[in-house]
Design a protein around this motif. Sequence first.
Motif, PDB file in Angstrom:
ATOM      1  N   GLU A 129       0.571  -1.236  -0.154  1.00 60.43           N
ATOM      2  CA  GLU A 129      -0.218   0.239  -0.043  1.00 60.43           C
ATOM      3  C   GLU A 129       0.828   1.173   0.506  1.00 60.43           C
ATOM      4  N   LEU A 130       0.785   2.190  -0.628  1.00 59.00           N
ATOM      5  CA  LEU A 130       2.094   3.271  -1.095  1.00 59.00           C
ATOM      6  C   LEU A 130       1.536   4.041   0.297  1.00 59.00           C
ATOM      7  N   SER A 131       2.481   5.022   0.619  1.00 62.89           N
ATOM      8  CA  SER A 131       2.073   6.150   0.988  1.00 62.89           C
ATOM      9  C   SER A 131       3.015   7.908  -0.014  1.00 62.89           C
ATOM     10  N   ARG A 132       1.678   8.227   0.403  1.00 71.39           N
ATOM     11  CA  ARG A 132       2.154   9.663  -0.486  1.00 71.39           C
ATOM     12  C   ARG A 132       2.712  10.629   0.917  1.00 71.39           C
ATOM     13  N   LEU A 133       3.257  11.198   0.394  1.00 69.71           N
ATOM     14  CA  LEU A 133       4.016  12.800   1.241  1.00 69.71           C
ATOM     15  C   LEU A 133       3.067  13.107   1.926  1.00 69.71           C
ATOM     16  N   THR A 134       3.104  13.789   3.036  1.00 70.34           N
ATOM     17  CA  THR A 134       1.246  14.487   4.057  1.00 70.34           C
ATOM     18  C   THR A 134       1.490  15.499   3.464  1.00 70.34           C
ATOM     19  N   ALA A 135       1.334  16.491   3.914  1.00 70.62           N
ATOM     20  CA  ALA A 135       1.179  18.075   3.714  1.00 70.62           C
ATOM     21  C   ALA A 135       2.662  18.347   4.356  1.00 70.62           C
ATOM     22  N   GLU A 136       2.989  17.913   5.547  1.00 69.93           N
ATOM     23  CA  GLU A 136       4.038  18.191   6.328  1.00 69.93           C
ATOM     24  C   GLU A 136       5.566  18.064   5.175  1.00 69.93           C
ATOM     25  N   GLN A 137       5.344  17.066   5.274  1.00 72.23           N
ATOM     26  CA  GLN A 137       6.088  16.269   4.450  1.00 72.23           C
ATOM     27  C   GLN A 137       6.734  16.320   3.155  1.00 72.23           C
ATOM     28  N   TYR A 138       5.431  16.820   1.983  1.00 71.25           N
ATOM     29  CA  TYR A 138       6.062  17.849   1.545  1.00 71.25           C
ATOM     30  C   TYR A 138       6.986  19.515   0.948  1.00 71.25           C
ATOM     31  N   ARG A 139       6.053  19.675   2.487  1.00 69.13           N
ATOM     32  CA  ARG A 139       7.300  21.145   2.762  1.00 69.13           C
ATOM     33  C   ARG A 139       7.913  20.782   3.262  1.00 69.13           C
ATOM     34  N   GLN A 140       8.082  20.415   3.858  1.00 68.16           N
ATOM     35  CA  GLN A 140       9.878  19.954   4.551  1.00 68.16           C
ATOM     36  C   GLN A 140      10.458  19.589   3.576  1.00 68.16           C
ATOM     37  N   SER A 141      10.067  18.113   2.225  1.00 70.71           N
ATOM     38  CA  SER A 141      11.095  17.789   1.652  1.00 70.71           C
ATOM     39  C   SER A 141      11.246  18.946   0.415  1.00 70.71           C
ATOM     40  N   VAL A 142      10.313  19.697  -0.202  1.00 68.71           N
ATOM     41  CA  VAL A 142      10.690  20.436  -1.303  1.00 68.71           C
ATOM     42  C   VAL A 142      11.969  21.806  -0.379  1.00 68.71           C
ATOM     43  N   MET A 143      11.699  21.970   0.818  1.00 64.08           N
ATOM     44  CA  MET A 143      12.270  22.731   1.433  1.00 64.08           C
ATOM     45  C   MET A 143      14.070  22.443   1.739  1.00 64.08           C
ATOM     46  N   ASP A 144      14.006  20.984   2.372  1.00 67.50           N
ATOM     47  CA  ASP A 144      15.508  20.433   2.145  1.00 67.50           C
ATOM     48  C   ASP A 144      15.844  20.433  -0.023  1.00 67.50           C
ATOM     49  N   LEU A 145      15.347  20.329  -0.143  1.00 65.02           N
ATOM     50  CA  LEU A 145      15.506  20.227  -1.528  1.00 65.02           C
ATOM     51  C   LEU A 145      16.249  21.531  -2.523  1.00 65.02           C
ATOM     52  N   VAL A 146      15.936  22.521  -1.775  1.00 66.49           N
ATOM     53  CA  VAL A 146      16.239  23.604  -2.620  1.00 66.49           C
ATOM     54  C   VAL A 146      17.278  23.919  -1.352  1.00 66.49           C
ATOM     55  N   ASP A 147      16.951  23.433  -0.465  1.00 69.80           N
ATOM     56  CA  ASP A 147      18.904  23.457   0.654  1.00 69.80           C
ATOM     57  C   ASP A 147      20.167  23.562  -0.019  1.00 69.80           C
ATOM     58  N   SER A 148      19.959  21.647   0.202  1.00 68.82           N
ATOM     59  CA  SER A 148      20.795  20.744  -0.794  1.00 68.82           C
ATOM     60  C   SER A 148      21.364  21.465  -1.263  1.00 68.82           C
ATOM     61  N   PHE A 149      21.271  22.350  -2.011  1.00 68.17           N
ATOM     62  CA  PHE A 149      22.515  22.958  -3.124  1.00 68.17           C
ATOM     63  C   PHE A 149      22.763  24.343  -3.029  1.00 68.17           C
ATOM     64  N   ILE A 150      22.641  25.382  -1.804  1.00 68.90           N
ATOM     65  CA  ILE A 150      23.085  25.930  -0.928  1.00 68.90           C
ATOM     66  C   ILE A 150      24.220  25.437   0.483  1.00 68.90           C
ATOM     67  N   GLY A 151      23.920  24.453   0.672  1.00 67.92           N
ATOM     68  CA  GLY A 151      25.081  23.922   1.726  1.00 67.92           C
ATOM     69  C   GLY A 151      24.381  24.653   3.338  1.00 67.92           C
ATOM     70  N   ARG A 152      23.149  25.083   3.559  1.00 69.50           N
ATOM     71  CA  ARG A 152      22.906  25.814   4.376  1.00 69.50           C
ATOM     72  C   ARG A 152      23.623  24.342   6.385  1.00 69.50           C
ATOM     73  N   ALA A 153      23.724  25.521   7.073  1.00 67.11           N
ATOM     74  CA  ALA A 153      23.761  24.877   8.093  1.00 67.11           C
ATOM     75  C   ALA A 153      23.089  24.448   9.011  1.00 67.11           C
ATOM     76  N   SER A 154      23.073  23.774  10.222  1.00 66.09           N
ATOM     77  CA  SER A 154      21.952  23.350  10.551  1.00 66.09           C
ATOM     78  C   SER A 154      20.813  24.243  11.328  1.00 66.09           C
ATOM     79  N   ASP A 155      20.116  23.993  11.485  1.00 65.98           N
ATOM     80  CA  ASP A 155      18.299  24.801  11.851  1.00 65.98           C
ATOM     81  C   ASP A 155      18.914  25.086  13.572  1.00 65.98           C
ATOM     82  N   GLU A 156      19.744  24.011  14.077  1.00 57.74           N
ATOM     83  CA  GLU A 156      20.456  23.620  16.054  1.00 57.74           C
ATOM     84  C   GLU A 156      21.082  24.396  16.504  1.00 57.74           C
ATOM     85  N   SER A 157      20.659  25.190  16.776  1.00 58.26           N
ATOM     86  CA  SER A 157      22.139  26.254  17.848  1.00 58.26           C
ATOM     87  C   SER A 157      21.678  26.934  19.426  1.00 58.26           C
TER      88      SER A 157
END
Length: 449
Positions: A129-157
């Motif tokens: 049974e296939l599981s689609r991306l939830t709305a939260e997973q979709y938003r996090q995924s597209v943000m990670d996609l773009v961030d992967s080309f920038i080399g952003r530092a961790s969000d933890e500080s």
Amino acid sequence: MRPGPQIGNRRSTVRLPVLPQVVQFVVVATCLLLAGVLSAQDWQVEGARIYRLQCLSCHGEDGAGGVEYDGPLAGDLTLDQLTQVIQETMPEEEPGTLTDQQAADVAGYVFHSFYSSAARETATGPRVELSRLTAEQYRQSVMDLVDSFIGRASDESSETGLTAEYFAARQPHNQKHRKVERVDAVVDFDFGVETPVEEIEDPRRFAIRWSGSLLAPETGMYKLSIHSPQAVKFWLNGRQPRIDAWVKSEGEDEHSIDMFLVGGRRYPVLLEFSKSKQGVDDSEKQKTLPAVREASIALRWKRPNSVMQVIPERFLSPHQTSVRLVCSTPFPPEDRSYGWVRSASVSREWDQATTVAALQVTASVMERLDRLIAGFDIADEDQALRKFCLEFSRRAFRLPQPNATLDDLVSRAFEQAEDSRQPIKRVLLYTLKSPRFLFREVHEASHAN
């Protein structure tokens, strides 16, 4: 010494040493279990032999069907019911000729090998049974996609608060007028008629600049508010000010905006404050200085399903981060009927939402394309754009490396377009609407291509 328990017949009795009662129980139970396994193997062997001799010609190999019975030998009878049917009706030409033990053996073989639903699932594998991306997973995924080309530092500080720069001037830009740099825990000050720091002497004219990043603890709509009778400008996750009250009317002390933010991420924030006469500076021509007016400023927010408050120190960081891609497209409510988010169902509304989201993400990527391809260090722009498209799809599809399908996709897109940037939109839209991105399990099949 009292003899231990005996296992076997009298002629081949095995005497066990006296053992603790628990150990004796384990030994006996293990022997019985092994005896049960051997019995099961006996009926499997005997049942398979009877099936080959008496049933194979009609029902085929593994009950798949034969000449006379083309349907599979499968159903929902219990083992006892199947045994009774075989006893009364099989073999077809000589029903009732099987002994009770033979009928039980062949029924057990048929039931556990291919007749029951459990046996069929074992043979064919469970239904995926296939599981689609939830709305939260979709938003996090597209943000990670773009961030992967920038080399952003961790969000933890571990550091909190905002970097604060205090200027003895009208504008918070000229470094020669900067008197103090420090970290302010929060932005919530009532200066009254005094200067904000002792290094600034004139309470009529000073400026402050707060910079850093803001952590959104949850996904949703936020209301950001600045309360100040003085001139202010506010940036959040953008290069243009979200609030520009540098020149304003008397009495306009409250300024607010609504912004959709994805939870767990930091966003760049900048706040500028100025206490002085806005417009032309004619203070040197004035013979009498005006009375000192009170000054104050507070940076507040209203989180989703919360109340307006000063932004707490733990959500602020003195370190800057770059602008992030936020997908604010509304998605239909998730199915929570089981007590958790289930993402197996696909509705027309969800499909439409992913289309709108793909258009929004594509437009946002195109706006920052020059920065995204800068990391490739490729002089030829056309080659850099092709490389970006290939990498974007590969990462979106969760592939370890590009394959022939992706190479063909990118090549065709660029060959059929006159504008070098038009095919990028096609590749992005195709990628973001592809099942390889929207469904988490589909990428496993992509590895085999």
